[in-house]
Enzyme design. Structure first.
Site, PDB file in Angstrom:
ATOM      1  N   LYS A 546     -43.200  14.048   1.314  1.00 48.48           N
ATOM      2  CA  LYS A 546     -43.273  14.606   2.664  1.00 48.48           C
ATOM      3  C   LYS A 546     -44.398  15.625   2.691  1.00 48.48           C
ATOM      4  O   LYS A 546     -44.903  16.009   1.633  1.00 48.48           O
ATOM      5  CB  LYS A 546     -41.961  15.269   3.068  1.00 48.48           C
ATOM      6  CG  LYS A 546     -41.393  16.243   2.020  1.00 48.48           C
ATOM      7  CD  LYS A 546     -40.028  16.778   2.419  1.00 48.48           C
ATOM      8  CE  LYS A 546     -38.899  15.841   2.106  1.00 48.48           C
ATOM      9  NZ  LYS A 546     -38.196  15.339   3.274  1.00 48.48           N
ATOM     10  N   ARG A 547     -44.774  16.062   3.882  1.00 44.89           N
ATOM     11  CA  ARG A 547     -45.738  17.159   3.985  1.00 44.89           C
ATOM     12  C   ARG A 547     -45.244  18.339   3.164  1.00 44.89           C
ATOM     13  O   ARG A 547     -44.030  18.529   3.028  1.00 44.89           O
ATOM     14  CB  ARG A 547     -45.858  17.626   5.443  1.00 44.89           C
ATOM     15  CG  ARG A 547     -46.635  16.735   6.353  1.00 44.89           C
ATOM     16  CD  ARG A 547     -46.735  17.333   7.751  1.00 44.89           C
ATOM     17  NE  ARG A 547     -45.475  17.397   8.430  1.00 44.89           N
ATOM     18  CZ  ARG A 547     -45.003  18.475   9.067  1.00 44.89           C
ATOM     19  NH1 ARG A 547     -45.709  19.600   9.114  1.00 44.89           N
ATOM     20  NH2 ARG A 547     -43.841  18.444   9.675  1.00 44.89           N
ATOM     21  N   LYS A 552     -39.427  22.954   3.880  1.00 47.81           N
ATOM     22  CA  LYS A 552     -38.940  21.712   3.271  1.00 47.81           C
ATOM     23  C   LYS A 552     -38.520  21.956   1.816  1.00 47.81           C
ATOM     24  O   LYS A 552     -37.796  21.175   1.239  1.00 47.81           O
ATOM     25  CB  LYS A 552     -40.009  20.627   3.360  1.00 47.81           C
ATOM     26  CG  LYS A 552     -40.325  20.200   4.802  1.00 47.81           C
ATOM     27  CD  LYS A 552     -41.430  19.139   4.843  1.00 47.81           C
ATOM     28  CE  LYS A 552     -41.899  18.832   6.247  1.00 47.81           C
ATOM     29  NZ  LYS A 552     -41.088  17.802   6.927  1.00 47.81           N
ATOM     30  N   THR A 654     -37.643  11.510   8.708  1.00 47.57           N
ATOM     31  CA  THR A 654     -37.567  10.056   8.843  1.00 47.57           C
ATOM     32  C   THR A 654     -37.709   9.416   7.465  1.00 47.57           C
ATOM     33  O   THR A 654     -37.228   8.314   7.247  1.00 47.57           O
ATOM     34  CB  THR A 654     -38.661   9.518   9.778  1.00 47.57           C
ATOM     35  OG1 THR A 654     -39.896  10.148   9.414  1.00 47.57           O
ATOM     36  CG2 THR A 654     -38.358   9.844  11.226  1.00 47.57           C
ATOM     37  N   LYS A 658     -35.896   6.083   5.665  1.00 48.06           N
ATOM     38  CA  LYS A 658     -36.603   5.012   4.947  1.00 48.06           C
ATOM     39  C   LYS A 658     -36.055   4.881   3.535  1.00 48.06           C
ATOM     40  O   LYS A 658     -35.832   3.771   3.031  1.00 48.06           O
ATOM     41  CB  LYS A 658     -38.106   5.317   4.888  1.00 48.06           C
ATOM     42  CG  LYS A 658     -38.791   5.314   6.233  1.00 48.06           C
ATOM     43  CD  LYS A 658     -40.150   6.013   6.220  1.00 48.06           C
ATOM     44  CE  LYS A 658     -40.572   6.349   7.646  1.00 48.06           C
ATOM     45  NZ  LYS A 658     -41.672   7.334   7.704  1.00 48.06           N
TER      46      LYS A 658
END
Ligand code: NBG
Length: 809
Positions: A546-547, A552, A654, A658
């Protein structure tokens, strides 16, 4: 006439011989070369054109059917699209994979070499951009008349490389060799104004006299639906200088640079995605980009509207424009300007049309991520829009005063203009005011939006606020990314219907206890790890992709890695579950703290690699330049999905969807869509840890002291001490200090729960039958997260647009 509407087109052949013939004609007639002298690029482009032609024929029939129906259209406005590679997708969607492979073979071309030349258009940054691409895919698959609008950046998101472990950014010249998938349409170009001043005539009508005129030139790429005939488009705009922007007299005088200065200035607008906004010029360029996109898109939308309609009273009934975050919010005052200044509608009528036309999706909860622009910048760049925003504001605040008398604070908070410390335009407020629906992207997020970030607006207009939980394309992220798993699912469920009806995955649940099925499941996961080629395929593949952002919490994952490293060092005789920890992601170029974390991860990886006592049990890999293509390789290989943001910060996520769809088990907090994933897969098939949102609020309100956790937890202290002492290089000091002194995202507060939860992961892994069962159930129960369901939710709650079936030729 028949030919014009695409129905009388000569059908393109479906046999290998016909495909090969068409490929040869493309090589000769469109590439202008011969078999003897064709380069790999020629081969790739001829193949791409041959596939594209088949979709273009469907596109012609789609347009004919859609325009004939004169429906309400969905127009999706987004600053970002992460479309992913096109070749494989379009082979699949046009069902030409086999004939193409046969043709390549007879022509003596290698499919791998050709595939390598298919460049991913990296016209986005992260989840928001990929979501836009998934929604376009789902809209086409559901036969929804829709067009995506965006900017055709010359340079996409930067290419990430590592030098001494530090991120360096290289330009991403994605279309350097050309892009065979797009159709330029310079005849649909639009004129865009900037700067200047406004003038009022005797009747009170306003005209904007611009100071700069730029052209927007569109080109479109095809967006095919899967298992249906529909092919929609995404229209991307490039900025060009106007005809007068080349100064011949200067050129003749030898002032070559000055002669093209205006054209260069104009073209700067579509040069790069998210130009650095740490300077005044950079901020101005970003606002210019935003206006450029909405001005081009709205004129194009109106052009399309006029093909079948004549009265403005029908506009909102025929047009649903979705604003993907606040970047395209200027569309609201721009439509007002077009309706009031150019079309001479009354203000009230224009406002009613505007509100009914637009809807707004918010993708964040971080208040600091809500865009605002200095009023002084607006005044210069978009003088008429600022006047319109003031008028909208008057109406809004009058409404607020009536509804909430004597509540000055509320008026101040809801105003479209922030007054202190500098006057700025608040784009999210404008987006709430000028639309008929505002949605968050997961249940928790939508609730928190209405309770916190956008609370005042939710109190004024409760009915405007909705939730639409995100989803992902099962075509791209299962069928294309994980073909062997897709085959297994298809044979187990007795057909491929699940791809467009993802809840059918539920049928796999009953196979979760079937030993043969489990063995096959494990084999596929292992083969996907071998395909990825990073780390031991028999180790637990622990993935955080992810970024990079502190909320995060890649730093929390890193603390776990260091703790595990210490445990192995301190007790070398014990046995450990071998893990490959895989990080991938980019940090925004100006985000120093995130870049330091990247650097530290690479340093820790190197230390572990060099330590033979540890490396059999622990390996950290960090492939550079995470993008859709790399994601398609990593996601199918993952065993464990890291979704460890601080509760209340991740809008949805998201990647979590996935990964779960591909059988990875989530370790995560109660944040974003994790909550909905856990509800569906079951608590026993999800590793939950950490503070929830009320817990975060409470801890923050009682005063959070990261040093307390440091003092109390020996393993945490050892990890932070090692980082601070430079055991992994100089950058450690800064990262440790930031965690000890601020730790804005409560990393240390969640550390112990996370470490203990990881021990549970290890235990679960040791029972491979149990693990595989949970993995299968993750896939079986996450069919809800198809982007098709997301689009259906938008359709029924916000867009109210009907599908249009396109008939076979
Ligand atoms: C992201 C959020 C994610 C969310 C996606 C799509 C941006 C700016 N925001 O949580 O961080 O899943 O948007 O909604 O990419």
């Amino acid at each position: 006439m028949e030919l014009r509407n695409g129905i009388g087109l000569r059908p393109l052949g479906t046999t290998p011989a016909e495909f090969e013939q068409d490929m040869l004609s493309n090589l000769y007639y469109r590439r202008g070369t011969t078999v003897e002298s064709a380069s790999a690029q020629d081969a790739y482009e001829s193949l791409a054109l041959t596939v594209r032609d088949r979709l273009a024929a469907r596109r012609a029939r789609t347009a004919a059917a859609q325009f004939a129906a004169n429906p309400r259209w969905v127009y999706y406005l987004s600053a970002e699209y992460l479309l992913g590679r096109q070749l494989e997708q379009n082979l699949l969607y046009s069902d030409t994979g086999e004939v193409a492979a046969a043709a390549l073979k007879t022509l003596g071309l290698s499919p791998d070499e050709v595939e390598e030349l298919d460049v991913e258009p990296g016209l986005g940054n992260g989840g928001l951009g990929r979501l836009a691409a998934c929604l376009l895919d789902a809209m086409a698959t559901l036969d929804i008349p829709a067009v995506g609008y965006g900017i055709r950046y010359d340079f996409g998101i930067f290419k990430q490389a590592f030098t001494d472990g530090a991120q360096v950014e290289k330009p991403d010249d994605w279309a350097f060799q050309g892009n065979p998938w797009e159709f330029p349409a310079p005849d649909d170009r639009q004129t865009v104004f900037f700067y200047g001043h406004t003038e009022r005539d005797a009747d009170g009508n306003t005209t904007w006299v611009p100071g700069e005129v730029v052209l927007g030139e569109p080109s479109h790429m095809l967006v095919p639906g899967y298992g249906t005939e529909t092919v929609n488009i995404v229209r991307l705009w490039s900025a060009r200088g106007s005809e007068s922007s080349f100064d011949l007299s200067r050129f003749s005088a030898g002032q070559y640079a000055e002669a093209v200065a205006a054209a260069v200035e104009a073209e700067t607008i579509s040069k790069v995605l998210y130009p650095d906004d740490s300077t005044q010029r950079g901020r101005e360029l970003r606002l210019k980009q935003q206006y450029f996109l909405v001005s081009c898109a709205l004129r194009d939308i109106i052009r399309r509207f006029r093909l079948r309609n004549s009265s403005w009273t029908d506009f909102a009934d025929k047009t649903a424009i979705q604003l993907n975050d606040t970047h395209p919010t200027l569309a609201i005052p721009e439509l007002m300007r077009l309706l009031v200044d150019e079309e001479r509608l009354s203000w009230d009528e224009a406002w009613s049309i505007t509100q009914r036309t637009f809807a707004y999706t918010c993708h964040t909860l971080l208040p600091e991520a809500l865009e605002t622009w200095p009023v002084t910048l607006f005044e210069r760049l978009l003088p008429r829009h600022l006047e319109i925003i003031y008028l909208i504001n008057e109406g809004l605040l009058a409404k607020v005063r009536t509804r909430f008398p004597n509540d000055l604070d509320r008026v101040r908070r809801m105003s479209l203009i922030q007054e202190e410390p500098e006057r700025r335009v608040r784009m999210a407020n404008l987006a709430c005011a000028g639309t008929s629906a505002v949605n968050g992207v997961a249940e928790l997020h939508s609730r928190l939006l209405a309770e916190t970030t956008l609370r005042d607006f939710a109190e004024l207009w409760p009915a405007k606020f909705r939730n639409v939980t995100n989803g992902v394309s099962p075509r791209r992220f299962v069928r294309l990314a994980n073909p062997t798993l897709a085959d297994l699912i298809t044979s187990s469920l007795g057909g491929s219907g699940w791809i467009n009806d993802l809840e059918r995955l539920d049928g796999l649940a009953e196979l979760a206890d079937d030993p043969e099925f489990r063995a096959r499941w494990r084999e596929i996961k292992r083969a996907n790890k071998v395909r990825l080629g990073l780390g031991d395929p028999d180790s637990l593949t622990d993935v955080m992709v992810k970024r990079f952002h502190e909320y995060k919490r890649q730093q929390l994952k890193l603390l776990h890695v260091i703790t595990q490293y210490h445990r192995i060092k301190n007790n070398p005789g014990a046995s450990y579950v071998p893990r490959t920890v895989l990080f991938a992601g980019k940090a925004a170029p100006a985000y120093h703290a995130a870049k330091s974390i990247i650097r530290l991860i690479n340093a820790v990886a190197a230390v572990i690699d060099a330590d033979p006592a540890v490396s059999p049990y622990l390996k950290v890999v960090f492939p550079p330049n995470y993008n859709v293509t790399l994601g398609e390789l990593i996601i199918p290989a993952a065993d464990l999905s890291e979704q460890i943001s601080l509760a209340g910060k991740e809008a949805s996520g998201t990647g979590n969807m996935k990964l779960a769809l591909n059988g990875a088990i989530t370790i995560g907090t109660l944040d974003g869509a994790n909550i909905e994933i856990r509800d569906r897969v079951g608590a026993e098939n999800f590793f939950l840890f950490g503070l929830d949102t009320p817990g975060v609020t409470e801890l923050k309100s009682t005063g959070y002291h990261p040093r307390g956790y440091y003092a109390w937890d020996d393993e945490l202290r050892a990890a932070l001490d090692a980082i601070a002492a430079g055991a992994f290089g100089g950058v450690g000091q800064e990262v440790a200090a930031s965690l000890l002194d601020h730790d804005e995202y409560l990393t240390l507060a969640d550390y112990r729960a996370y470490i203990d939860c990881q021990a549970e992961v290890d235990r679960a892994w040791q029972d491979q039958d149990r693990w595989t069962r949970a993995s299968i159930l993750n896939t079986a129960r996450t069919g809800f997260f198809s982007a098709d369901r997301t689009v259906r939710d938008y359709l029924s709650t916000i867009w109210h647009v009907d599908p249009i079936r396109v008939s076979h030729p």
